[in-house]
Design a protein around this motif. Structure first.
Motif, mmCIF file in Angstrom:
data_model
loop_
_atom_site.group_PDB
_atom_site.id
_atom_site.type_symbol
_atom_site.label_atom_id
_atom_site.label_comp_id
_atom_site.label_asym_id
_atom_site.label_seq_id
_atom_site.Cartn_x
_atom_site.Cartn_y
_atom_site.Cartn_z
ATOM 1 N N VAL A 11 0.728 -1.298 0.058
ATOM 2 C CA VAL A 11 0.150 -0.105 0.020
ATOM 3 C C VAL A 11 0.905 1.115 -0.022
ATOM 4 N N ALA A 12 0.224 2.372 -0.357
ATOM 5 C CA ALA A 12 1.176 3.680 -0.477
ATOM 6 C C ALA A 12 1.378 4.193 1.014
ATOM 7 N N ASP A 13 2.366 5.042 1.217
ATOM 8 C CA ASP A 13 2.815 5.507 2.280
ATOM 9 C C ASP A 13 1.647 6.073 3.396
ATOM 10 N N ASP A 14 0.852 6.724 2.854
ATOM 11 C CA ASP A 14 0.056 7.164 3.762
ATOM 12 C C ASP A 14 -1.009 6.279 4.569
ATOM 13 N N VAL A 15 -1.058 5.025 3.817
ATOM 14 C CA VAL A 15 -1.865 3.931 4.460
ATOM 15 C C VAL A 15 -1.030 3.084 5.529
ATOM 16 N N VAL A 16 0.242 3.105 5.113
ATOM 17 C CA VAL A 16 1.348 2.590 5.911
ATOM 18 C C VAL A 16 1.372 3.269 7.224
ATOM 19 N N ALA A 17 1.099 4.708 7.182
ATOM 20 C CA ALA A 17 1.333 5.553 8.319
ATOM 21 C C ALA A 17 -0.058 5.412 9.267
ATOM 22 N N GLU A 18 -1.223 5.205 8.783
ATOM 23 C CA GLU A 18 -2.385 5.182 9.340
ATOM 24 C C GLU A 18 -2.659 3.848 10.169
ATOM 25 N N ALA A 46 11.232 6.933 7.652
ATOM 26 C CA ALA A 46 10.957 8.148 8.498
ATOM 27 C C ALA A 46 9.411 7.846 8.905
ATOM 28 N N LEU A 47 8.597 7.050 8.380
ATOM 29 C CA LEU A 47 7.408 6.542 8.748
ATOM 30 C C LEU A 47 7.251 5.602 10.078
ATOM 31 N N GLY A 48 8.748 5.020 10.725
ATOM 32 C CA GLY A 48 8.971 4.205 11.726
ATOM 33 C C GLY A 48 9.035 2.753 11.445
ATOM 34 N N ALA A 49 8.991 2.521 9.954
ATOM 35 C CA ALA A 49 9.519 1.100 9.859
ATOM 36 C C ALA A 49 10.670 0.775 10.346
#
Length: 307
Positions: free
Chosen positions: A199-206, A277-280
């Protein structure tokens, strides 16, 4: 950040190819080698010659054929194996690998695959997953001189012997998916790692935010739950060769760039930085062409560029 190679043997991967991928994964310095737990594709077909393989049987062999890389599944369906049997199998493979095994566990989704082999596929499977997690972890933590019993809606264990203990404190459990409530709660209760992907980064962040909230609700430190992402890798030494790989696999380069790892090693390294940066803390690099060992070299270059 940790980088793991992830393959889908049901696409037609032979044992020799699986072994070659795992050993190349170790030689190139990746952290882990993971495989799917499927017998067929969703339509029961194969892109190449049929090469049926069982996840935990082959992981047992790979445990003996490697020395360093982590080994595991993304993910084992609870419908395939009784949780009591699964606990013994995974503990055995963990011993063979000297403590390098991880268990991805999920509810299962491929109905035609189950139909092909006559494996029951109930419409509601989340209860099976919840009880399986309780049984597997219960058996692993039962001392050798004690027994473990369980009474649930789906499973009953009557004084199962303890001693099915992993080499270390436990086998890390991976739980993933996009469910808004129950999946994050299960991850908070049982998992060492929460995984999402494709999925795209915004979904990963959510999804990362939801599972962090769930760990806090459970009274657990969110830092104790590793966050990971699985993404399809379509990499070439040049943009043109990356596009050629995408075309050969019938994949849209624009979609792969937005939802996967696409382009040159430098492009992939840049995506790694965004995921960090997203926390992965871990990335699974899904290589779909089971004959293309060159992609592992290119991905290893991306890892080196990411630093």
């Amino acid at each position: 950040m940790e980088y793991c190679i992830f393959v889908e043997p049901q696409l037609g991967m032979t044992w020799d190819q699986l072994l070659a991928f795992a050993q190349a994964t170790e030689r190139l310095g990746f952290h882990g080698f993971f495989r799917s737990d499927h017998y067929t594709q969703p339509d029961r077909s194969f892109s190449g010659a049929p090469a049926l393989s069982d996840a935990w049987t082959t992981l047992a062999a790979l445990a003996m054929a490697t020395e360093r890389v982590r080994l595991g599944t993304l993910v084992t369906p609870v419908t395939f194996r009784h949780p009591g049997v699964l606990a013994v199998q995974v503990a055995n493979v963990d011993a063979m690998s000297n403590g390098r095994v991880e268990l991805g566990l999920g509810a299962g989704w491929n109905a035609p695959e189950h139909e092909a082999y006559g494996i029951p596929f109930p419409a509601k499977r989340f209860g099976l997953l919840e009880e399986s997690l309780a049984i597997v972890t219960g058996l692993w933590t039962t001392p050798p001189d004690e027994t473990f019993s369980f009474e649930g809606e789906h499973y009953r264990l009557d004084r199962a012997p303890g001693g099915q203990r992993p080499v270390g404190d436990d086998v890390p459990i991976i739980i993933g998916g996009g469910g808004p409530t129950r999946t994050p709660a299960l991850a908070a209760a049982y998992a060492r790692e929460f995984n999402t992907g494709f999925v795209a980064d915004d979904v990963v962040a959510e999804r990362f935010a939801r599972v962090a909230d769930a760990t806090q609700v459970a009274g657990r430190d969110p830092e104790s739950l590793r966050l990971s992402v699985a993404l399809t890798a379509t990499v070439g030494a040049t943009e043109a060769s990356a596009k050629a790989r995408a075309d050969a696999q019938g994949r849209d380069p624009h979609h792969e760039r937005a939802n996967g790892l696409y382009g040159t090693p430098a492009d992939v390294a840049e995506r790694f930085a965004g995921l960090r940066a997203l926390g992965a803390e871990r990335v699974y690099l899904q290589v779909l062409d089971v004959t293309d060992l060159e992609q592992l070299d290119l991905l290893a270059e991306a890892v080196r560029l990411a630093g």
